[in-house]
Design a protein around this motif. Structure first.
Motif, PDB file in Angstrom:
ATOM      1  N   LEU A  82     -12.817 -13.030  15.206  1.00 53.21           N
ATOM      2  CA  LEU A  82     -12.829 -12.028  16.263  1.00 53.21           C
ATOM      3  C   LEU A  82     -11.827 -10.925  15.917  1.00 53.21           C
ATOM      4  N   VAL A  83     -12.304  -9.680  15.830  1.00 51.79           N
ATOM      5  CA  VAL A  83     -11.451  -8.558  15.439  1.00 51.79           C
ATOM      6  C   VAL A  83     -11.743  -7.350  16.324  1.00 51.79           C
ATOM      7  N   ASP A  84     -10.856  -6.348  16.228  1.00 51.32           N
ATOM      8  CA  ASP A  84     -11.090  -5.111  16.973  1.00 51.32           C
ATOM      9  C   ASP A  84     -11.933  -4.159  16.124  1.00 51.32           C
ATOM     10  N   CYS A  85     -12.093  -2.930  16.596  1.00 54.63           N
ATOM     11  CA  CYS A  85     -12.966  -1.974  15.904  1.00 54.63           C
ATOM     12  C   CYS A  85     -12.202  -1.083  14.925  1.00 54.63           C
ATOM     13  N   TRP A  86     -11.082  -1.571  14.406  1.00 59.18           N
ATOM     14  CA  TRP A  86     -10.337  -0.849  13.372  1.00 59.18           C
ATOM     15  C   TRP A  86     -11.250  -0.582  12.173  1.00 59.18           C
ATOM     16  N   TRP A  87     -11.064   0.584  11.544  1.00 55.87           N
ATOM     17  CA  TRP A  87     -11.994   1.007  10.494  1.00 55.87           C
ATOM     18  C   TRP A  87     -12.077   0.015   9.322  1.00 55.87           C
ATOM     19  N   GLY A  88     -10.962  -0.648   9.003  1.00 59.15           N
ATOM     20  CA  GLY A  88     -10.967  -1.567   7.869  1.00 59.15           C
ATOM     21  C   GLY A  88     -11.878  -2.760   8.064  1.00 59.15           C
ATOM     22  N   TRP A  89     -12.004  -3.243   9.314  1.00 59.59           N
ATOM     23  CA  TRP A  89     -12.923  -4.351   9.592  1.00 59.59           C
ATOM     24  C   TRP A  89     -14.370  -3.880   9.535  1.00 59.59           C
ATOM     25  N   ARG A  90     -14.604  -2.612   9.919  1.00 55.50           N
ATOM     26  CA  ARG A  90     -15.968  -2.089   9.957  1.00 55.50           C
ATOM     27  C   ARG A  90     -16.410  -1.510   8.614  1.00 55.50           C
ATOM     28  N   ASP A  91     -15.479  -1.380   7.669  1.00 54.94           N
ATOM     29  CA  ASP A  91     -15.787  -0.817   6.355  1.00 54.94           C
ATOM     30  C   ASP A  91     -16.942  -1.579   5.699  1.00 54.94           C
ATOM     31  N   GLU A  92     -17.926  -0.860   5.218  1.00 51.68           N
ATOM     32  CA  GLU A  92     -19.109  -1.499   4.654  1.00 51.68           C
ATOM     33  C   GLU A  92     -18.765  -2.333   3.425  1.00 51.68           C
ATOM     34  N   GLY A  93     -17.791  -1.859   2.625  1.00 49.08           N
ATOM     35  CA  GLY A  93     -17.384  -2.634   1.465  1.00 49.08           C
ATOM     36  C   GLY A  93     -16.788  -3.978   1.864  1.00 49.08           C
ATOM     37  N   PHE A  94     -16.004  -3.970   2.937  1.00 45.46           N
ATOM     38  CA  PHE A  94     -15.418  -5.216   3.437  1.00 45.46           C
ATOM     39  C   PHE A  94     -16.491  -6.145   3.972  1.00 45.46           C
ATOM     40  N   ARG A  95     -17.439  -5.608   4.739  1.00 48.14           N
ATOM     41  CA  ARG A  95     -18.500  -6.430   5.315  1.00 48.14           C
ATOM     42  C   ARG A  95     -19.404  -7.010   4.222  1.00 48.14           C
ATOM     43  N   GLN A  96     -19.646  -6.194   3.181  1.00 49.68           N
ATOM     44  CA  GLN A  96     -20.443  -6.672   2.057  1.00 49.68           C
ATOM     45  C   GLN A  96     -19.708  -7.783   1.307  1.00 49.68           C
ATOM     46  N   PHE A  97     -18.408  -7.640   1.190  1.00 49.85           N
ATOM     47  CA  PHE A  97     -17.567  -8.650   0.550  1.00 49.85           C
ATOM     48  C   PHE A  97     -17.707  -9.989   1.275  1.00 49.85           C
ATOM     49  N   ILE A  98     -17.701  -9.962   2.584  1.00 48.05           N
ATOM     50  CA  ILE A  98     -17.856 -11.192   3.367  1.00 48.05           C
ATOM     51  C   ILE A  98     -19.265 -11.759   3.214  1.00 48.05           C
ATOM     52  N   ARG A  99     -20.277 -10.896   3.292  1.00 50.21           N
ATOM     53  CA  ARG A  99     -21.659 -11.374   3.194  1.00 50.21           C
ATOM     54  C   ARG A  99     -21.913 -12.092   1.864  1.00 50.21           C
ATOM     55  N   THR A 150       0.866  -1.182   0.000  1.00 49.87           N
ATOM     56  CA  THR A 150       0.000   0.000   0.000  1.00 49.87           C
ATOM     57  C   THR A 150       0.900   1.229   0.000  1.00 49.87           C
ATOM     58  N   GLU A 151       0.323   2.397  -0.253  1.00 56.77           N
ATOM     59  CA  GLU A 151       1.122   3.618  -0.365  1.00 56.77           C
ATOM     60  C   GLU A 151       1.881   3.947   0.921  1.00 56.77           C
ATOM     61  N   ASN A 152       1.336   3.549   2.068  1.00 55.92           N
ATOM     62  CA  ASN A 152       1.952   3.948   3.335  1.00 55.92           C
ATOM     63  C   ASN A 152       2.275   2.758   4.245  1.00 55.92           C
ATOM     64  N   HIS A 153       2.218   1.543   3.725  1.00 55.69           N
ATOM     65  CA  HIS A 153       2.454   0.284   4.440  1.00 55.69           C
ATOM     66  C   HIS A 153       1.372  -0.046   5.460  1.00 55.69           C
ATOM     67  N   TRP A 154       0.301   0.739   5.494  1.00 52.57           N
ATOM     68  CA  TRP A 154      -0.797   0.449   6.413  1.00 52.57           C
ATOM     69  C   TRP A 154      -1.811  -0.472   5.738  1.00 52.57           C
ATOM     70  N   SER A 155      -2.393  -1.364   6.508  1.00 54.10           N
ATOM     71  CA  SER A 155      -3.474  -2.197   5.986  1.00 54.10           C
ATOM     72  C   SER A 155      -4.687  -1.332   5.678  1.00 54.10           C
ATOM     73  N   ASP A 156      -5.518  -1.791   4.768  1.00 54.36           N
ATOM     74  CA  ASP A 156      -6.747  -1.074   4.435  1.00 54.36           C
ATOM     75  C   ASP A 156      -7.840  -2.081   4.122  1.00 54.36           C
ATOM     76  N   ALA A 157      -8.980  -1.603   3.640  1.00 60.64           N
ATOM     77  CA  ALA A 157     -10.105  -2.498   3.363  1.00 60.64           C
ATOM     78  C   ALA A 157      -9.741  -3.506   2.276  1.00 60.64           C
ATOM     79  N   TYR A 158      -8.908  -3.095   1.317  1.00 59.47           N
ATOM     80  CA  TYR A 158      -8.503  -4.007   0.242  1.00 59.47           C
ATOM     81  C   TYR A 158      -7.634  -5.143   0.771  1.00 59.47           C
ATOM     82  N   THR A 159      -6.626  -4.819   1.558  1.00 59.20           N
ATOM     83  CA  THR A 159      -5.777  -5.887   2.109  1.00 59.20           C
ATOM     84  C   THR A 159      -6.570  -6.793   3.041  1.00 59.20           C
TER      85      THR A 159
END
Length: 364
Positions: free
Chosen positions: A160-177, A119-128
């Motif tokens: 089981l995950v924490d409340c980091w924004w990437g886990w809560r991202d609607e696109g990510f949750r929709q991807f799982i659903r 990623t551009e800044n080495h941080w995880s995101d919704a895509y990773t």
């Protein structure tokens, strides 16, 4: 357990930063000399996503380096990366090891890295996060179901995950659903990870200690060689190709080390949170009573109050074919969890009972 979710299929994932210079605490210097530790002030790092299950096993990791193409990944002779496992989003990309084209000896060294990302800044995101699910969680789930004789797709997996924004991202949750409906997301309440998230209760500390050990052996070897051969000591720092390759190798080694030597300690980290009580039949009724009482106190106006909809599970009741809606089960506002004490171990038991009751109500 009464939900028929074995501990192998309850997993916890957590991110941590890995420094390119593996130093911790103080150092030794000759008396009277000014401290001069090479690289001590450097803060460059990459992101590591660590996953363990309630049985004490450590899954392959995801590494996230700074960059925009596969050229930013470690240069490892004999290791070939596949094309992007999912279409890239923004400038984030993820790859897996090309098993068919990579050398066997090299594949074994890096076998415990299941996803290579940039990623551009080495941080995880919704895509990773999506590629983590596709490249690590799903293969693990399928292999575990086959090993345990469970039905793929019907058997649930708790993530089981924490409340980091990437886990809560609607696109990510929709991807799982849509693509992985067997995954049941459970969120550790905000500010509760030090006591309720197993990986924060010592798992990551074990892994990082192993990395420092490997780094120390390597750096000591360089120092010994420099002294015995009268060379200038030069330890590679920052995001050099050498450090990317070595740290990736040590991460893979650390996962293997934890699975061979530290399973008992990983189980202890899970036990510290109280989550393992979900499989303790003697404590189950008490846990359910506790979660129902707390939910009634915290969400008295909720039409889907856990106190109303979560009966004590019946022993040996088959929940294997249950359809659990991850959004509905976790439908209580995440922010509302911020100052609560709902035991997440009880939520694991509660999820299936809640889903079954709603399914029965819908059928009527």
């Amino acid at each position: 357990s009464s939900m028929d979710i074995p501990p192998e299929l309850v997993i916890n994932s957590d991110h941590t930063g890995i420094m390119y210079v593996q130093l911790k605490g103080g150092t030794w210097n000759p008396l009277g000399c000014a401290p001069s530790v090479q690289g001590k002030d450097l803060k460059n790092q990459f992101t590591l996503l660590v996953t363990t299950n309630a049985k004490g096993e450590t899954l392959p990791c995801q590494v996230v380096f700074k960059g925009t193409t596969h050229q930013s990944l470690p240069k490892i002779e004999g290791l070939i990366f596949s094309r992007e496992t999912l279409p890239s989003e923004k400038k984030s990309r993820s790859f897996i090891t090309d098993a068919a084209r990579s050398a066997e000896s090299v594949k074994s060294i890096f076998a415990n890295i299941g996803s290579w990302s940039v990623t551009e800044n080495h941080w995880s995101d919704a895509y990773t996060s999506k590629t983590y699910i596709q490249d690590i969680v799903d293969p693990y789930y399928r292999a575990t179901c086959e090993k345990l004789g469970k039905s793929v797709g019907k058997q649930k997996l708790v993530l089981l995950v924490d409340c980091w924004w990437g886990w809560r991202d609607e696109g990510f949750r929709q991807f799982i659903r849509l693509r992985f409906p067997y995954i049941q997301l459970l969120f550790v309440p905000a500010r509760c990870t030090p006591v309720a998230q197993p990986n924060d209760c010592g798992v990551i500390a074990i892994l990082k200690a192993r990395l420092r050990y490997k780094y120390g052996l390597w750096a000591t070897g360089l120092a010994y060689e420099a002294v015995t051969e009268s060379k200038t000591l030069d330890i590679p720092l920052n995001q050099s190709a050498v450090m990317k390759k070595l740290l990736s190798e040590w991460v893979s080694d650390a996962v293997g080390f934890m699975n061979e030597e530290k399973k008992t300690k990983v189980v202890h980290c899970w036990n510290t949170t109280g989550l393992l009580e979900a499989w303790d039949t003697d404590k189950r009724a008490g846990l359910m009573a506790e979660v129902m009482q707390r939910s009634a106190e915290l969400f008295p106006k909720s039409q889907h109050s856990l106190a109303i909809e979560c009966p004590v599970p019946v022993e040996n009741e088959d929940h294997a074919d249950m359809e659990v809606d991850s959004v509905t089960v976790n439908g209580l506002d995440i922010e509302a969890y911020e100052h609560t004490e709902i035991p997440m171990r009880a939520m694991i038991e509660c999820a299936a009972a809640l889903a079954k009751k709603r399914k029965e109500a819908a059928a009527d």
